[in-house]
Design a protein around this motif. Structure first.
Motif, PDB file in Angstrom:
ATOM      1  N   UNK A 190       0.852  -1.185   0.000  1.00 27.41           N
ATOM      2  CA  UNK A 190       0.000   0.000   0.000  1.00 27.41           C
ATOM      3  C   UNK A 190       0.893   1.243   0.000  1.00 27.41           C
ATOM      4  N   UNK A 191       0.768   2.107  -0.999  1.00 26.45           N
ATOM      5  CA  UNK A 191       1.643   3.289  -1.087  1.00 26.45           C
ATOM      6  C   UNK A 191       1.441   4.227   0.093  1.00 26.45           C
ATOM      7  N   UNK A 192       2.534   4.875   0.497  1.00 26.37           N
ATOM      8  CA  UNK A 192       2.439   5.862   1.573  1.00 26.37           C
ATOM      9  C   UNK A 192       2.503   7.288   1.039  1.00 26.37           C
ATOM     10  N   UNK A 193       2.974   7.432  -0.198  1.00 22.99           N
ATOM     11  CA  UNK A 193       3.111   8.778  -0.746  1.00 22.99           C
ATOM     12  C   UNK A 193       2.296   8.902  -2.025  1.00 22.99           C
ATOM     13  N   UNK A 194       2.896   9.300  -3.116  1.00 24.57           N
ATOM     14  CA  UNK A 194       2.163   9.563  -4.351  1.00 24.57           C
ATOM     15  C   UNK A 194       1.761   8.265  -5.053  1.00 24.57           C
TER      16      UNK A 194
ATOM     17  N   UNK B 174      -0.257  -0.805   7.101  1.00 25.62           N
ATOM     18  CA  UNK B 174       0.952  -0.721   6.288  1.00 25.62           C
ATOM     19  C   UNK B 174       2.029  -1.610   6.904  1.00 25.62           C
ATOM     20  N   UNK B 175       2.820  -2.233   6.072  1.00 23.09           N
ATOM     21  CA  UNK B 175       3.927  -3.062   6.555  1.00 23.09           C
ATOM     22  C   UNK B 175       5.122  -2.178   6.898  1.00 23.09           C
ATOM     23  N   UNK B 176       5.866  -2.592   7.903  1.00 24.45           N
ATOM     24  CA  UNK B 176       7.115  -1.906   8.233  1.00 24.45           C
ATOM     25  C   UNK B 176       8.083  -2.048   7.059  1.00 24.45           C
ATOM     26  N   UNK B 177       8.833  -1.000   6.778  1.00 22.18           N
ATOM     27  CA  UNK B 177       9.759  -1.011   5.645  1.00 22.18           C
ATOM     28  C   UNK B 177      10.951  -1.937   5.866  1.00 22.18           C
ATOM     29  N   UNK B 178      11.210  -2.327   7.117  1.00 21.17           N
ATOM     30  CA  UNK B 178      12.319  -3.241   7.380  1.00 21.17           C
ATOM     31  C   UNK B 178      11.911  -4.649   6.976  1.00 21.17           C
ATOM     32  N   UNK B 179      12.672  -5.258   6.116  1.00 17.48           N
ATOM     33  CA  UNK B 179      12.285  -6.533   5.516  1.00 17.48           C
ATOM     34  C   UNK B 179      12.078  -7.651   6.538  1.00 17.48           C
ATOM     35  N   UNK B 180      12.807  -7.604   7.652  1.00 23.56           N
ATOM     36  CA  UNK B 180      12.700  -8.679   8.636  1.00 23.56           C
ATOM     37  C   UNK B 180      11.581  -8.443   9.650  1.00 23.56           C
ATOM     38  N   UNK B 181      11.017  -7.259   9.648  1.00 20.16           N
ATOM     39  CA  UNK B 181       9.984  -6.918  10.623  1.00 20.16           C
ATOM     40  C   UNK B 181       8.613  -7.274  10.060  1.00 20.16           C
ATOM     41  N   UNK B 182       7.773  -7.882  10.899  1.00 20.40           N
ATOM     42  CA  UNK B 182       6.452  -8.313  10.464  1.00 20.40           C
ATOM     43  C   UNK B 182       5.339  -7.426  11.009  1.00 20.40           C
ATOM     44  N   UNK B 183       5.688  -6.293  11.604  1.00 20.19           N
ATOM     45  CA  UNK B 183       4.689  -5.388  12.186  1.00 20.19           C
ATOM     46  C   UNK B 183       3.883  -4.711  11.088  1.00 20.19           C
ATOM     47  N   UNK B 184       2.569  -4.607  11.300  1.00 17.38           N
ATOM     48  CA  UNK B 184       1.674  -3.876  10.402  1.00 17.38           C
ATOM     49  C   UNK B 184       0.854  -2.900  11.243  1.00 17.38           C
ATOM     50  N   UNK B 185       0.809  -1.631  10.814  1.00 18.24           N
ATOM     51  CA  UNK B 185       0.073  -0.600  11.542  1.00 18.24           C
ATOM     52  C   UNK B 185      -0.529   0.396  10.554  1.00 18.24           C
ATOM     53  N   UNK B 186      -1.391   1.262  11.058  1.00 27.22           N
ATOM     54  CA  UNK B 186      -1.923   2.332  10.224  1.00 27.22           C
ATOM     55  C   UNK B 186      -0.794   3.271   9.829  1.00 27.22           C
ATOM     56  N   UNK B 187      -1.035   4.083   8.813  1.00 27.28           N
ATOM     57  CA  UNK B 187       0.011   4.941   8.263  1.00 27.28           C
ATOM     58  C   UNK B 187       0.646   5.834   9.328  1.00 27.28           C
ATOM     59  N   UNK B 188      -0.181   6.431  10.183  1.00 32.87           N
ATOM     60  CA  UNK B 188       0.346   7.338  11.210  1.00 32.87           C
ATOM     61  C   UNK B 188       1.218   6.601  12.212  1.00 32.87           C
ATOM     62  N   UNK B 189       0.822   5.390  12.584  1.00 23.55           N
ATOM     63  CA  UNK B 189       1.548   4.647  13.608  1.00 23.55           C
ATOM     64  C   UNK B 189       2.782   3.929  13.070  1.00 23.55           C
ATOM     65  N   UNK B 190       2.746   3.496  11.799  1.00 25.03           N
ATOM     66  CA  UNK B 190       3.885   2.737  11.270  1.00 25.03           C
ATOM     67  C   UNK B 190       5.121   3.614  11.149  1.00 25.03           C
ATOM     68  N   UNK B 191       4.931   4.896  10.863  1.00 25.76           N
ATOM     69  CA  UNK B 191       6.072   5.817  10.780  1.00 25.76           C
ATOM     70  C   UNK B 191       6.747   5.946  12.142  1.00 25.76           C
ATOM     71  N   UNK B 192       5.946   6.040  13.198  1.00 20.23           N
ATOM     72  CA  UNK B 192       6.502   6.124  14.555  1.00 20.23           C
ATOM     73  C   UNK B 192       7.226   4.825  14.913  1.00 20.23           C
ATOM     74  N   UNK B 193       6.635   3.701  14.509  1.00 20.11           N
ATOM     75  CA  UNK B 193       7.267   2.409  14.798  1.00 20.11           C
ATOM     76  C   UNK B 193       8.627   2.295  14.128  1.00 20.11           C
TER      77      UNK B 193
END
Length: 259
Positions: free
Chosen positions: A18-22, A79-98
Motif C-alpha cells: 500500500x503506497x504511503x506517498x504519491x 501498512x507493513x514496516x519497511x524493514x524486511x525482517x519486521x512483520x509489524x503492520x500498523x496504520x500509516x500514522x503509527x507505522x512511521x513512529x514504529x
C-alpha cells in the motif's frame, strides 16, 4: 468494503504494498506507487516510461490519483514496516513512529572509526565480534595519554567504550575532527530513549586548576559522528585547550556521567 478487500484495492500492482506517498496513473488508469514508478527504465529511443501493466504511456510529469491517495491517508488500512525482517503492520500514522524505533532498522556502529550500518538487533554481536571495548558503570573515565598513544592528524577516533546503567547501554565517544576534539554520549536506542537521559562530560587538570565541562542531551544511536557534531550537544576542545588540560603526565582525563 472490509479492510482486507480495501487493502487489496489500494496495493500497488507491482510491489503489492500500500503506497504511503504519491500514487501515479498511466493514460489508461493503471495505478503504480511512486517508488515503483521511479524504478521504471526510460525507453532509449523515446525517452519515456511505459506502464508495466500494459506498456501504456504516462503523462510528463505523470498524473496522480488523488482520490486513492486520500483514501490511504484517511483509512485504517494497515501498512507493513519497511524493514524486511519486521512483520509489524500498523496504520500509516503509527507505522512511521514504529519505524523510527524498530529493532530491525540499521544504525551506525558506535565505534566511531567503524560506523558500519548494522541492524540494531544485531549490534551487540557486531561489537563483540569486530571490536575491542571497555565496560564501565554509571560513571566512566577516559584517560587520554597525549604524549604516548594519541596519533597526530586532524581526524582521530578513540577506542570504543561501553557501559551499562539501569539496563541501558551507553557509549561515551571521543573524537577529533578537523583539528577540534569532541566528547559526547550515545545510547543504544532511538530518540524516544535518548530524550529520557542527559549526560555530563568533565575534564580537569588538577595540577593547574583548569577545567572544562559540558552537560547536554544523550544522543540516539542512529546519529553518525558528523550529525552529532552538528547538533552542538557535545564538549568541544581545541588544541590550545588540550595543552592546558594535560596534567604533568601528559594525559587528559574526561569523566562522563549519565542522569
Amino acid at each position: 468494503m472490509d479492510a482486507t478487500k480495501l487493502k487489496t484495492y489500494l496495493e500497488c500492482p507491482v510491489c503489492f504494498v500500500v503506497p504511503r506517498s504519491k500514487i501515479f496513473v498511466c493514460k489508461n488508469g493503471h495505478k503504480i506507487c511512486e517508488a515503483c514508478y521511479t524504478k521504471i527504465k526510460t525507453q532509449v529511443n523515446t525517452k519515456i516510461k511505459l506502464c508495466p501493466q500494459g506498456e501504456c504511456m504516462y503523462d510528463n510529469p505523470p498524473s496522480r490519483n488523488l482520490d486513492l491517495e486520500s483514501i490511504v491517508d484517511n483509512s485504517d488500512v494497515k501498512h507493513c514496516c519497511e524493514r524486511s525482517q519486521c512483520e509489524v503492520e500498523m496504520t500509516k500514522a503509527n507505522i512511521v513512529k514504529h519505524e523510527a524505533k524498530c529493532d530491525f532498522r540499521e544504525v551506525p556502529c558506535p565505534a566511531t572509526i567503524c560506523e558500519k550500518k548494522t541492524v540494531l538487533r544485531l549490534l551487540a554481536s557486531h561489537i563483540k565480534s569486530g571490536h575491542r571495548y571497555c565496560i564501565g558503570a554509571r560513571e566512566i573515565e577516559i584517560l587520554v595519554r597525549f604524549n604516548v598513544v594519541v596519533p597526530k592528524g586532524n581526524n582521530v577516533d578513540w577506542p570504543l567504550q561501553l557501559w551499562e546503567y539501569n539496563r541501558v547501554q551507553f557509549f561515551p565517544q571521543f573524537v577529533k575532527r578537523n583539528g577540534v576534539w569532541y566528547a559526547w554520549v550515545k545510547v543504544k536506542g532511538g530518540p524516544d530513549v535518548a530524550e529520557q537521559w542527559s549526560y555530563s562530560a568533565k575534564t580537569e587538570n588538577k595540577d593547574n586548576g583548569i577545567k572544562m565541562e559540558f552537560s547536554g542531551s544523550v544522543h540516539p544511536v542512529d546519529l553518525r559522528v558528523e550529525q552529532v557534531i552538528q547538533t552542538g550537544d557535545c564538549l568541544q576542545m581545541n588544541c590550545k585547550n588540550i595543552q592546558k588540560l594535560k596534567n604533568n603526565n601528559g594525559a587528559v582525563v574526561i569523566k562522563f556521567k549519565v542522569f
